[in-house]
Design an enzyme around this catalytic site. Structure first.
Site, PDB file in Angstrom:
ATOM      1  N   ARG A   1       0.824  -1.210   0.000  1.00 20.40           N
ATOM      2  CA  ARG A   1       0.000   0.000   0.000  1.00 20.40           C
ATOM      3  C   ARG A   1       0.861   1.264   0.000  1.00 20.40           C
ATOM      4  O   ARG A   1       0.503   2.268  -0.624  1.00 20.40           O
ATOM      5  CB  ARG A   1      -0.917  -0.021   1.237  1.00 20.40           C
TER       6      ARG A   1
ATOM      7  N   HIS B   1      -5.515  -3.990   4.350  1.00 17.06           N
ATOM      8  CA  HIS B   1      -5.412  -2.872   3.399  1.00 17.06           C
ATOM      9  C   HIS B   1      -3.961  -2.466   3.208  1.00 17.06           C
ATOM     10  O   HIS B   1      -3.548  -2.093   2.097  1.00 17.06           O
ATOM     11  CB  HIS B   1      -6.242  -1.688   3.901  1.00 17.06           C
ATOM     12  N   CYS B   2      -3.170  -2.549   4.257  1.00 17.68           N
ATOM     13  CA  CYS B   2      -1.758  -2.140   4.203  1.00 17.68           C
ATOM     14  C   CYS B   2      -0.932  -2.989   3.254  1.00 17.68           C
ATOM     15  O   CYS B   2       0.080  -2.537   2.732  1.00 17.68           O
ATOM     16  CB  CYS B   2      -1.128  -2.208   5.585  1.00 17.68           C
ATOM     17  N   ILE B   3      -1.324  -4.245   3.057  1.00 19.52           N
ATOM     18  CA  ILE B   3      -0.495  -5.171   2.272  1.00 19.52           C
ATOM     19  C   ILE B   3      -0.991  -5.325   0.846  1.00 19.52           C
ATOM     20  O   ILE B   3      -0.463  -6.140   0.085  1.00 19.52           O
ATOM     21  CB  ILE B   3      -0.386  -6.549   2.948  1.00 19.52           C
TER      22      ILE B   3
END
Length: 333
Positions: free
Chosen positions: A87, A324-326
């Site tokens: 992300r 969401h971060c990955i």
């Protein structure tokens, strides 16, 4: 003054061409072991691959684990990595409108490992460039530090972020809030920015990324977490952000925050808001607590036309982020 070409940042719920991810490799952050992190990432990637193409960036030496755990239809791209938060190190694609057709444009920002919190990060700082070469994207480069997890958009000209992150002196210390606002509005073709004060308590690695505390559900609606416990470290943060969202004329949907978890006396930033929207799918974190079912029910109501797959995000959380971060969407433009 040069006239800017009209542009738009597609909302995350619009159709994707693909999802980009990066394979876990920084051993020191995965305190439960790198293999557990890789299995957690693989579960997310394999789930998404049932709905849209997935591209996984992998270090050459990690090829055996990736090839063993990932579905065969996931495309693996080999180049050097320092970490695994796609992300924040991927380009952000916008839609540029010409006279007759629209075309994708990749925005490439600087990456400094969330204010130089981790060494090294030179390889991660080049990931966006690698991806634009693979995708043969037209590129626009900015001398400005910005992670993808620090900003959301509704596809209609409104951006969402936190002052805690974007105004932090460890990002762009020479720029004022007005400078940053002007740059972002021009870059994304946006009209306004809703500035929340802070991100979720305990999100010290990113200095309060927006994707851990609030995101757009549609053009006019934002989802965040809440708590009735005034002793919660997040209580005042939620209340302040709620007032800002209401003042901006946006609707707010809330889901209860996960039950508090502490490690060495420090609260861990668990968040249901850190979910990923793919084509016909939402991948929602679960943490093994009673609020998991409420979050699932809430998301089913908000995304009735998408499948909701809830995945245990505890091993991803160990490294400091969420689902969401990955992940990073490449919109279909």
């Amino acid at each position: 003054m040069q006239k800017l070409t009209p542009r738009r940042w597609p909302a995350e719920w619009e159709k994707h061409k693909a999802t980009w991810m990066a394979w876990p490799c920084r051993k020191e952050i995965w305190t439960n072991g790198l293999e557990k992190a890789q299995r957690a990432f693989a579960e997310v990637a394999n789930t998404i691959s049932e709905y849209e193409p997935v591209n996984m960036i992998v270090r050459a030496e990690d090829a055996p684990s990736a090839q063993n755990l990932l579905n065969s239809d996931i495309e693996i791209h080999f180049f050097e990595l320092d970490d695994s938060w796609a992300r924040d190190i991927s380009p952000l694609w916008i839609e540029e409108h010409g006279k007759e057709v629209s075309s994708p444009l990749a925005l490439k920002f600087l990456f400094n490992a969330w204010g130089n919190k981790f060494e090294t990060y030179a390889h991660d700082a080049k990931v966006a460039e690698h991806i634009t070469q693979i995708t043969k994207s037209k590129v626009e480069t900015y001398d400005f530090v910005l992670e993808g997890g620090a900003i959301h958009g509704n596809g209609q000209g409104t951006l969402l972020t936190t002052e805690e992150c974007l105004l932090n002196a460890n990002r762009n210390p020479d720029l004022s809030k007005d400078d940053i606002q002007t740059l972002l509005l021009n870059a994304f073709g946006a009209k306004d920015i809703v500035w929340l004060k802070k991100g979720i308590f305990g999100d010290v690695d990113t200095d309060g990324h927006i994707d851990n505390i609030a995101c757009f559900v549609d053009n006019k609606t934002i989802i965040s977490q809440n708590t009735n416990n005034r002793q919660s470290e997040n209580f005042t943060i939620y209340q302040d952000n709620k007032a800002i969202i209401k003042e901006a004329g946006l609707e707010l949907i809330e889901t209860p925050e996960p039950e508090p978890r502490y490690i060495d006396g420090e609260r861990v930033p668990l968040s249901y808001i850190n979910y990923y929207i793919a084509n016909d799918l939402v991948v929602l974190p679960s943490f093994g607590c009673k609020q998991d079912q409420v979050a699932l029910s809430t998301l089913k109501d908000l995304y009735p036309k998408r499948d909701i797959k809830q995945i245990d995000a505890n091993e991803i959380l160990v490294g400091g982020g969420g689902i969401h971060c990955i992940t990073m969407q490449q919109p279909l433009i």
